[in-house]
Scaffold this motif. Structure first.
Motif, PDB file in Angstrom:
ATOM      1  N   SER A 126       0.877  -1.170   0.000  1.00 20.03           N
ATOM      2  CA  SER A 126       0.000   0.000   0.000  1.00 20.03           C
ATOM      3  C   SER A 126       0.918   1.224   0.000  1.00 20.03           C
ATOM      4  N   ASP A 163      -2.362  -7.007   7.180  1.00 20.76           N
ATOM      5  CA  ASP A 163      -2.678  -5.734   7.836  1.00 20.76           C
ATOM      6  C   ASP A 163      -3.249  -5.987   9.229  1.00 20.76           C
ATOM      7  N   ARG A 210       5.596   8.001  -0.245  1.00 20.91           N
ATOM      8  CA  ARG A 210       4.849   6.791  -0.612  1.00 20.91           C
ATOM      9  C   ARG A 210       5.764   5.684  -1.124  1.00 20.91           C
ATOM     10  N   SER A 222       0.823  -4.443  -8.247  1.00 20.90           N
ATOM     11  CA  SER A 222       0.235  -4.663  -6.926  1.00 20.90           C
ATOM     12  C   SER A 222      -0.035  -6.145  -6.658  1.00 20.90           C
TER      13      SER A 222
END
Lengths: 152, 235
Positions: free
Chosen positions: B72, B147, B182, B188
């Protein structure tokens, strides 16, 4: 008690000249340091731009790589995702040369490793002349795993 | 003999005032120049030194990384398998499916905002003395699982926080100023992704002028190891 004498005009002038010269030398020293540091930062950023290109080709699926000679003009260098690099890199141009190469391995006579050699050069312009900032080379070997489209 | 004392004339006083003002102006300009130069030097030094630090750390991590498990913009998770015969994939297939929390196999990188609004790049690892030797997670490419695990471990105080670089700012992209530093990657899809990078900036204020140096670093996962679960999931 002796009479105290004021400074003459010549003495004042000489003092002012010395002061001005000292100040000028200090300013020149700082400017020299700034210029050297600017160059160091440019070389650091150029290194990251070159490393980015190398990482792009090391990450690619091996069968999709081909011999190439690609030049990106100043202000037009792109990330692997196709975005332009930020304004800090705008004065830099980048050349990528991909050649097919056979490398021999020291201490293993007769062993030849096939692969691609990536040669990335990042330059900028200095007083109207192209100036090479960084040049990186990396070899990516071909292995049997490459046939399965997997990085070794 | 007594010498007669004479006061300064108006012209003398005016000339002296003008000369003093000019010298004072020059000195002030010189000091301002020095302060500006020092600000620029600070910014460039920070950019050079901290970028080199981040690059070497990222390079070392990507050399040991086999896969990125979660991606992310603010946080990525890298899998660095324990290279021992019993606990790594080379030892047994069953071991390859298990990620031992006590074996330092998980490294989260995260951009965290500090109270002074600057950003710090943090590396989180599991405190191996806080988890059982047998505690493990089954391999998955479901990012939300990782996460959740991060939040659980962090709340339980089982993560070690190691700052890599501080004083970072959001980079100026072609499309405009980013919200924060970032992470960037090739794709991804964790089963395909073979690179991890960062974009951040260093900012210094010089009066009303804002100086900014943007940095983009990327590193290839040199020894990418596509987990068999990727083939099962069709990725």
């Amino acid at each position: 008690m002796g009479m105290r004498r004021a400074m003459t005009l010549i003495e004042c002038m000489v003092a002012l000249v010395i002061l001005t010269l000292s100040a000028s030398i200090m300013v020149m020293a700082v400017q020299g340091g700034l210029a050297a540091q600017e160059e160091a930062l440019s070389m650091t950023l150029a290194g990251t731009a070159a490393e980015s290109r190398i990482a792009e080709y090391l990450s690619k699926s091996y069968p999709t790589i081909a011999v190439a000679d690609i030049t990106e003009a100043a202000g037009a260098i792109k990330t692997p995702a196709g975005e332009f690099f930020s304004s800090s890199y705008k004065k830099m141009s980048r050349r990528t040369v991909i050649t097919s190469a056979n490398l021999t391995v020291p201490d293993f006579p007769g062993l030849i490793v096939q692969g691609y050699l990536f040669d990335v050069t990042v330059s900028d312009s200095w007083q109207g002349q192209a100036r090479k900032l960084v040049s990186l080379q990396r070899f990516r070997p071909w292995t049997t795993e490459e046939e399965g489209d997997v990085t070794p | 003999m007594k010498r007669k004392l004479r006061a300064f004339t108006l012209i003398e006083v005016m000339i002296a005032t003008v000369v003093t003002t000019m010298i004072a102006g020059t000195v002030v300009a010189l000091i301002q120049g020095f302060v500006s130069a020092l600000s620029i030097q600070d910014l460039r030094s920070e950019a050079i030194v901290r970028s080199a630090g981040v690059q070497s750390h990222l390079g070392l991590l990507s050399l040991k990384t086999r896969m990125s498990l979660a991606l992310s913009p603010q946080r990525v998770l890298l899998w660095l398998p324990a290279e021992t015969l019993l606990t790594s994939g080379s030892g047994s297939d069953a071991a390859f499916d298990r990620i031992d929390l006590a074996e330092d196999e998980l490294h989260w990188l995260e951009f965290v905002q500090e109270e002074d609004a600057t950003w710090t790049l943090i590396e989180w690892t599991v405190k191996n003395n806080m988890v059982e030797a047998t505690e493990s997670a089954v391999f998955t490419v479901d990012g939300s699982f990782w996460d959740d695990l991060f939040l659980q471990l962090n709340e339980a105080g089982k993560l070690r926080r190691s700052p890599i670089a501080s004083g970072l700012a959001a980079p100026e992209l072609v499309s405009g100023l980013a919200k924060s530093p970032r992470f960037v990657w090739q794709t991804s899809d964790c089963c395909q992704n073979r690179s991890v990078g960062v974009e951040f900036a260093f900012v210094a204020l010089m009066g009303n002028e804002k100086l900014q140096a943007d940095v983009r670093l990327e590193s290839a996962i040199a020894f990418f190891d596509r987990h068999p679960i990727c083939s099962e999931s069709g990725s």
